[in-house]
Design an enzyme around this catalytic site. Structure first.
Site, PDB file in Angstrom:
ATOM      1  N   TYR A 125      47.728  57.263  37.282  1.00 51.19           N
ATOM      2  CA  TYR A 125      46.620  58.173  38.026  1.00 51.19           C
ATOM      3  C   TYR A 125      46.299  59.407  36.942  1.00 51.19           C
ATOM      4  O   TYR A 125      47.536  60.160  36.912  1.00 51.19           O
ATOM      5  CB  TYR A 125      46.935  58.408  39.487  1.00 51.19           C
ATOM      6  N   GLU A 213      38.195  62.463  37.590  1.00 51.49           N
ATOM      7  CA  GLU A 213      39.210  61.543  38.285  1.00 51.49           C
ATOM      8  C   GLU A 213      39.364  60.108  37.458  1.00 51.49           C
ATOM      9  O   GLU A 213      38.130  59.407  37.648  1.00 51.49           O
ATOM     10  CB  GLU A 213      39.301  61.508  39.708  1.00 51.49           C
TER      11      GLU A 213
END
Length: 404
Positions: A125, A213
């Site tokens: 991530y 993101e």
């Protein structure tokens, strides 16, 4: 301004960030042709069909009409059309949508970036955003990428790392290497991750974004680093520096009332309360929302009419506020500096009469030039409009007429 995944990936690619390639389609007839083109360009034999909506959790979400997930693997060209048919034009419900879900107007047919060695792949991530507490940009990253990142943040926050960047000096090479090292990478994968981080940060700064993101960032079996997803928010205040970005706005994904307000030149944000707000100036708007809460109510919106508050503009603002069925009353709180208070008062009265049947009380507080005259206009209007002088008066009126 929020972007779709495929739009965010286009920006990433323009800055040299390796991405999962794909082709976006808006009709079932185009699906098979798009998959063939993708196969010719990338060599992929399997395809990932992804719903394009402004909401996270698509992989866990469910299409109401078909039961399909929002992200589905099509094992071969023969499955592509049926897979797209199970998503496109339907409503996808995720944890970030309401019970009705969001209609899927486009799908991205992407390459299977995990092939040929799924077991050798790793998911990470990574996001870039502003730390408002320190005034610095921050890169957040974790070894635990994928669909369960929310659980990681809640249950194992120590697995999420942060790297702050001083905007005066920018991202440094040692910081990129530190990130790659903390992700447990070595050799070629570490070198590629270092380059990936640097280019991702360049895209964030160059696009004037509020957030990038990437979840997941994929390490393939041959140690390539790829952005498999992208969630991008652009800073509306910086769009003037990027003329092409405004064309990326998908108004079908936005609140219709907010879209209407923007077209009318009003700054409007829909909230969950019961007291509508009409104010001039963002600071006064925030204070007005505090007044409402202190009086026991809840603000139903943020609405800044700006420096002009004539009858037409006030009428548009009233109409927008009254679209919300939860609104039980409206507080107008305007400081007459640029615009005279008596003109605003006349505008309120004219707007009220032009709209006609307004069945909620309206509280009007006007301070500044010709405030006394303005109060007389409101008091003598004969309408369901109540004047207030001080902030305390306004709060008491809200409590009396709306809350109680």
């Amino acid at each position: 301004m929020n972007l779709h995944e495929y739009q965010g990936k286009e920006i990433l690619k323009s800055y040299g960030v390796p991405i999962q390639e794909g082709v976006v389609v808006d009709s079932l007839d185009k699906a098979e042709e798009a998959a063939k083109k993708l196969s010719a360009d990338t060599g992929t034999e399997w395809y990932v069909v992804k719903a394009q909506i402004h909401a996270g959790g698509r992989g866990k979400g469910t299409v109401e009409e078909t039961g399909s997930k929002g992200v589905v693997l099509a094992k071969g060209l023969g499955e592509v059309k049926n897979t797209v048919d199970g998503i496109l034009g339907k409503h996808l419900v995720t944890l970030q949508t309401n019970g009705v879900g969001k209609k899927v107007n486009k799908v991205l047919i992407a390459e299977d970036a995990y092939a040929p060695d799924f077991d050798a792949c790793s998911e990470f991530y990574m996001s870039v955003l502003l730390n408002r507490g320190t005034g610095r940009n921050i890169i957040m990253y974790s070894t635990e990428g994928g669909m369960n990142i929310e659980e990681v943040a809640e249950k194992t926050p120590h697995l999420i790392f942060k790297e702050e960047i001083d905007p005066k000096v920018g991202l440094q090479g040692f910081q990129c290497r530190k990130i790659a090292f903390n992700l447990g990478l070595t050799g070629t994968a570490m070198k590629n991750m270092t380059k990936f981080v640097a280019k991702l940060y360049a895209a964030y700064v160059g696009a004037d974004a509020s957030m990038f993101e990437i979840n997941p960032v994929l390490k393939t079996g041959d140690d390539r680093i790829i952005a498999v997803d992208s969630k991008v928010t652009l800073d509306d205040s910086a769009l003037f520096r990027h003329p092409g970005f405004e064309d990326l706005r998908d108004t079908s994904e936005e609140d219709p009332t907010e879209v209407e307000a923007k077209a009318a030149g009003l700054n409007y944000v829909n909230l969950d309360g019961n007291v509508g707000c009409m104010v001039n100036g963002a600071g006064l708007a925030m204070s007005t929302m505090d007044i409402i809460k202190l009086s026991g109510g809840e603000p139903a919106n943020f609405l800044d009419v700006g420096g002009t508050a004539d009858a037409e503009r006030v009428a548009k603002a009233f109409n927008i506020i009254l679209k919300d069925p939860n609104v039980k009353g409206i507080l107008v709180n305007i400081f007459g500096g640029i615009v005279r208070c008596d003109r605003v008062a006349n505008g309120v009265v004219q707007a009220y009469k032009s709209i006609g049947n307004i069945n909620v009380p309206i509280i009007v507080r006007l301070q500044g030039t010709n405030a006394v005259e303005a109060k007389e206009i409101i008091d003598n209007s004969g309408l369901n409009v109540y004047s207030a002088i001080t902030l305390q008066d306004a709060a008491d009126r809200v409590k009396e007429l709306i809350v109680d």
